[in-house]
Design an enzyme around this catalytic site. Sequence first.
Site, PDB file in Angstrom:
ATOM      1  CE  LYS A 169      -6.579  30.624   2.957  1.00 48.55           C
ATOM      2  NZ  LYS A 169      -6.114  30.548   1.744  1.00 48.55           N
ATOM      3  CD  GLN A 197      -2.456  29.331   0.935  1.00 53.79           C
ATOM      4  OE1 GLN A 197      -3.790  28.824   1.279  1.00 53.79           O
ATOM      5  NE2 GLN A 197      -2.326  30.298   0.736  1.00 53.79           N
ATOM      6  CG  ASP A 201      -9.215  28.540  -3.046  1.00 55.12           C
ATOM      7  OD1 ASP A 201      -9.561  29.692  -2.529  1.00 55.12           O
ATOM      8  OD2 ASP A 201      -8.129  27.959  -2.992  1.00 55.12           O
TER       9      ASP A 201
HETATM   10  N1  GUN Z   1      -2.736  31.779  -2.093  1.00 53.48           N
HETATM   11  C1  GUN Z   1      -2.883  33.225  -2.020  1.00 53.48           C
HETATM   12  N2  GUN Z   1      -4.217  33.468  -2.091  1.00 53.48           N
HETATM   13  C2  GUN Z   1      -4.664  31.941  -2.193  1.00 53.48           C
HETATM   14  C3  GUN Z   1      -6.248  31.969  -2.013  1.00 53.48           C
HETATM   15  O1  GUN Z   1      -7.218  32.597  -2.038  1.00 53.48           O
HETATM   16  N3  GUN Z   1      -6.196  30.515  -2.246  1.00 53.48           N
HETATM   17  C4  GUN Z   1      -5.340  29.772  -2.552  1.00 53.48           C
HETATM   18  N4  GUN Z   1      -5.770  28.299  -2.346  1.00 53.48           N
HETATM   19  N5  GUN Z   1      -4.032  30.017  -2.249  1.00 53.48           N
HETATM   20  C5  GUN Z   1      -3.845  31.091  -2.232  1.00 53.48           C
END
Ligand code: GUN
Length: 279
Positions: free
Chosen positions: A52, A96, A119
Site C-alpha cells: 500500500k 490494517q 476502506d
Molecule cells: N486485511 C486484508 N484485506 C484488507 C483490506 O482491504 N483492508 C484492511 N484494512 N485490512 C485488510
Amino acid sequence: MPQLIDGKKISAKIKDELKETVQKLKDDGVSICLAVIQVGDDPASSIYVNNKKKACAYVGIESLAYELPEETTQRELVDLVEKLNTDDRVNGILVQLPLPGHIDADAVIRAISPDKDVDGFHPESVGRLCIGEEGFVSCTPAGIIQLLKRSGIEIAGKECLVIGRSNIVGKPMSILLLRENGTVTVAHSRTKNLKEVARRADILVAAIGKPKFITSDYIKDGAVVIDVGMHRNAENKLCGDVDFENVKDKVSAITPVPGGVGPMTIAMLMYNCVRAAMK
Ligand code: GUN
C-alpha cells in the site's frame, strides 16, 4: 484458451490514470495523504501494508505509517484514529485487519470518520452503498466491477452468483452487481445444491476461502469466473478458490491467481484516497 482477465495490467492502468489526476490536484495546491495503521507484526499484514505504501509513492500520495505494538489497547488505537480524524493534512485512514484478539475491530472501524473511510468498511459507507448514495466502496469488490467493465463484460441482465457473504467482499459484491443491473444470487456455507445453483451463473464470483474448491462441474459453459481466493499450496505455489486448470476449457473469461483480483484491491484504495481528497 479463455480470455484471461489481467488484473496486473488493468490495475497498472488505473494507477497511471490516478497519477495524472494527483499531479493535476497538486498543481492546484491539493495534496493527498493516507494514514496506514498496523497493530502488531503479522508478516502477511506487513506485506500488504508495504504494498500500500509503495502504491501511494507511485501515484504521488503521501503515506503516514503508524506501526503500533501488539499490546496497544483499543483505547489507544481509537485515540489515534480520532486524532487523525481531525488532522486536516490526512485525507484517508486505513487500519490494517486483522487486529489482535483483544481489540474489537468493529469499534475501531466505527471510530474512523466516514469522510476518511477509504476502506469503505464504516457502517455509514455500507449503508450508502445499499441505498445507492455516493460513498466509499470496499476496494476488492469495487476492483472486480472495474475488471469486468474494462474487459468488456456486460453485467446487466446476467445471472450473477457470489459465493461467500463476508462484509468485506461477498455482501458489497452482491450490492455492486445489483447496482449494475445483474440478477444476483448469494450462496454460502448453508446453501443447498451449490453445484446446481452455480451452473446457472453467467458470472461467478468465488470468495469461499477454500483452495481449488470450484471445479468444472460448478460451471456453466461460457461463464465468466472471478476468483477472489488466495492460498499457498504444499509446494508454496499460489492458487485461488477456483481450480484453474480444471475449468479453463469451459469458461469464456477468468481471472488468474496471482495477477487477477489481488492487484485491483490496492488500485481501488488509491482511487478512494483521490476521491477523499477531491471531496
Ligand atoms: N486485511 C486484508 N484485506 C484488507 C483490506 O482491504 N483492508 C484492511 N484494512 N485490512 C485488510
